[in-house]
Design a protein around this motif. Structure first.
Motif, mmCIF file in Angstrom:
data_model
loop_
_atom_site.group_PDB
_atom_site.id
_atom_site.type_symbol
_atom_site.label_atom_id
_atom_site.label_comp_id
_atom_site.label_asym_id
_atom_site.label_seq_id
_atom_site.Cartn_x
_atom_site.Cartn_y
_atom_site.Cartn_z
ATOM 1 N N UNK A 165 0.799 -1.398 -0.087
ATOM 2 C CA UNK A 165 -0.023 0.111 0.141
ATOM 3 C C UNK A 165 0.909 1.239 0.135
ATOM 4 N N UNK A 166 0.430 2.380 -0.334
ATOM 5 C CA UNK A 166 1.086 3.453 -0.274
ATOM 6 C C UNK A 166 0.375 4.700 0.684
ATOM 7 N N UNK A 167 0.984 5.809 0.961
ATOM 8 C CA UNK A 167 0.473 6.903 1.689
ATOM 9 C C UNK A 167 0.427 8.019 0.488
ATOM 10 N N UNK A 168 -0.674 8.899 0.748
ATOM 11 C CA UNK A 168 -0.754 10.027 -0.400
ATOM 12 C C UNK A 168 -1.196 9.653 -1.408
ATOM 13 N N UNK A 169 -0.390 10.034 -2.547
ATOM 14 C CA UNK A 169 -0.779 9.543 -3.889
ATOM 15 C C UNK A 169 0.107 8.382 -4.378
ATOM 16 N N UNK B 120 9.004 13.476 -5.106
ATOM 17 C CA UNK B 120 8.652 14.862 -6.029
ATOM 18 C C UNK B 120 8.903 16.102 -5.420
ATOM 19 N N UNK B 121 9.014 16.284 -4.139
ATOM 20 C CA UNK B 121 9.350 17.622 -3.431
ATOM 21 C C UNK B 121 8.001 18.140 -3.640
ATOM 22 N N UNK B 122 6.905 17.450 -3.531
ATOM 23 C CA UNK B 122 5.474 18.162 -3.472
ATOM 24 C C UNK B 122 4.535 17.459 -2.649
ATOM 25 N N UNK B 123 4.024 18.216 -1.822
ATOM 26 C CA UNK B 123 2.916 17.654 -0.835
ATOM 27 C C UNK B 123 3.740 17.019 0.257
#
Ligand code: T6T
Length: 324
Positions: A117-121, A126-129
């Motif tokens: 599984x992942x977190x966020x997107x 990416x340096x984003x979020x």
């Protein structure tokens, strides 16, 4: 001048070799935190992780909660962070609720890699979020898995009728994506209607009762997609208890030994086996590569094996049945 350069290059080469020998002399401790401990999927993942740890001389610590729930997973994560392992591999039980707890690990200097599984997107580095800090995401392509399930179920029911998704709960990256992939693909079949998803909280008994309740409301129910191991086992049991074996068709995600029995008996049409041992193996290898100064990909995709009556006895297929 040329001579001097050659000597300098040689000297650098020697020190690089000495450095890598030194790095491998250290015995790294790599923690693997599963979604839950009593699940054949994660038991199989652990085996792959252990094989990789053995290959590189690392120690694998496997510690998790008894159920698939952030409330029980976060304390396990906190206890692992306190022990300061060299790296953490984790299957986060919620896309959002594990962001802050995992940030604590990253802030403590412990590299984080998510498996399954992942977190966020799920798009990292990416340096984003606020959820891009894990180094890598190693998993099945769950959108594709959902689409494969939809095509199989559509075929089994003659491309017309009523079906629904038996799922765990919203917020889990894997099962959310399987449902999305399933529903997107089902849009290609205008004569199939997809009823409301039933959430079972990873409880097979609940999934079985829900199957019977949906059937009670829809006597023309044709099929069900069980979006993970317990959803599928429960839905299949529900079909059997309702006396509808072979009439309500079942497509299962995951491949524990019981699902294989159900394929043999005709209760389940097919199972989409993930390759959890691969996920564990590459998880440890990615951690080791990073710890020894090598770059690693931000995502690694692992495969599926579709198991049905026609190939279940083939040893190249049977090897993907999960360990109990
Ligand atoms: O389907 C697997 C896993 O991929 C998912 O994230 C949670 O459920 C399982 O562990 C199966 O029970």
């Amino acid at each position: 001048f040329l001579k001097a350069t050659a000597v300098a290059t040689l000297a650098t080469g020697v020190s690089a070799v000495a450095g890598s020998v030194k790095a491998q002399d250290k015995k790294f401790t790599i923690a693997l935190i599963p979604g839950l401990t009593t699940d054949a999927f994660y038991i199989t993942m652990r085996k792959g992780a252990e094989a990789a740890a053995k290959a590189v001389g690392a120690e694998l610590v496997f510690q998790g909660a008894p159920d698939f729930n952030p409330v029980t997973q976060v304390p396990v994560l906190d206890a692992i962070i306190a022990k300061k392992p060299d790296a953490i591999l984790i299957a986060p039980t919620d896309k959002d609720q594990l962001i802050q707890p995992l940030k604590k690990a990253a802030d403590a200097g412990i590299p984080v890699i998510t498996v399954d599984t992942f977190i966020g997107t799920g798009v990292y580095q990416t340096g984003k979020g606020d959820a891009d800090f894990p180094l890598s995401y190693i998993a099945s392509d769950n959108l594709l898995g959902g689409a494969i399930a939809a095509r199989a179920l559509a075929k089994a029911i003659g491309e017309k009728g009523k079906v629904y998704v038996s799922n765990v709960k919203p917020g889990i990256s894997t099962t959310d994506q399987r449902e999305q992939g399933f529903k997107d693909e089902m849009k290609k079949y205008p004569n199939i209607s997809v009823l409301e998803t039933q959430y079972n909280d990873d409880d097979a008994n609940k999934a079985a009762s829900q199957l019977q309740a949906v059937y009670a409301r829809n006597s023309d129910l044709d099929g069900v997609f069980g979006a993970n191991l317990f959803s599928a086992l429960g839905a299949a049991n529900g079909v059997q208890q309702a006396g509808q074996t072979g009439k309500i068709r079942v497509v299962a995600f995951d491949a524990p030994t019981t699902i294989v029995d159900n394929i043999n008996s005709g209760l389940v049409d097919l199972a989409i086996a993930q390759h959890p041992a691969e996920i564990g193996y590459f998880g440890v290898m990615a951690a080791f590569a990073h710890l020894t100064g090598n770059s690693i990909p931000t995502s690694i995709g692992t495969g599926f094996t579709v198991i049905d009556k026609s190939n279940v006895t083939d040893k190249n297929v049977a090897k993907f049945i999960y360990s109990d």
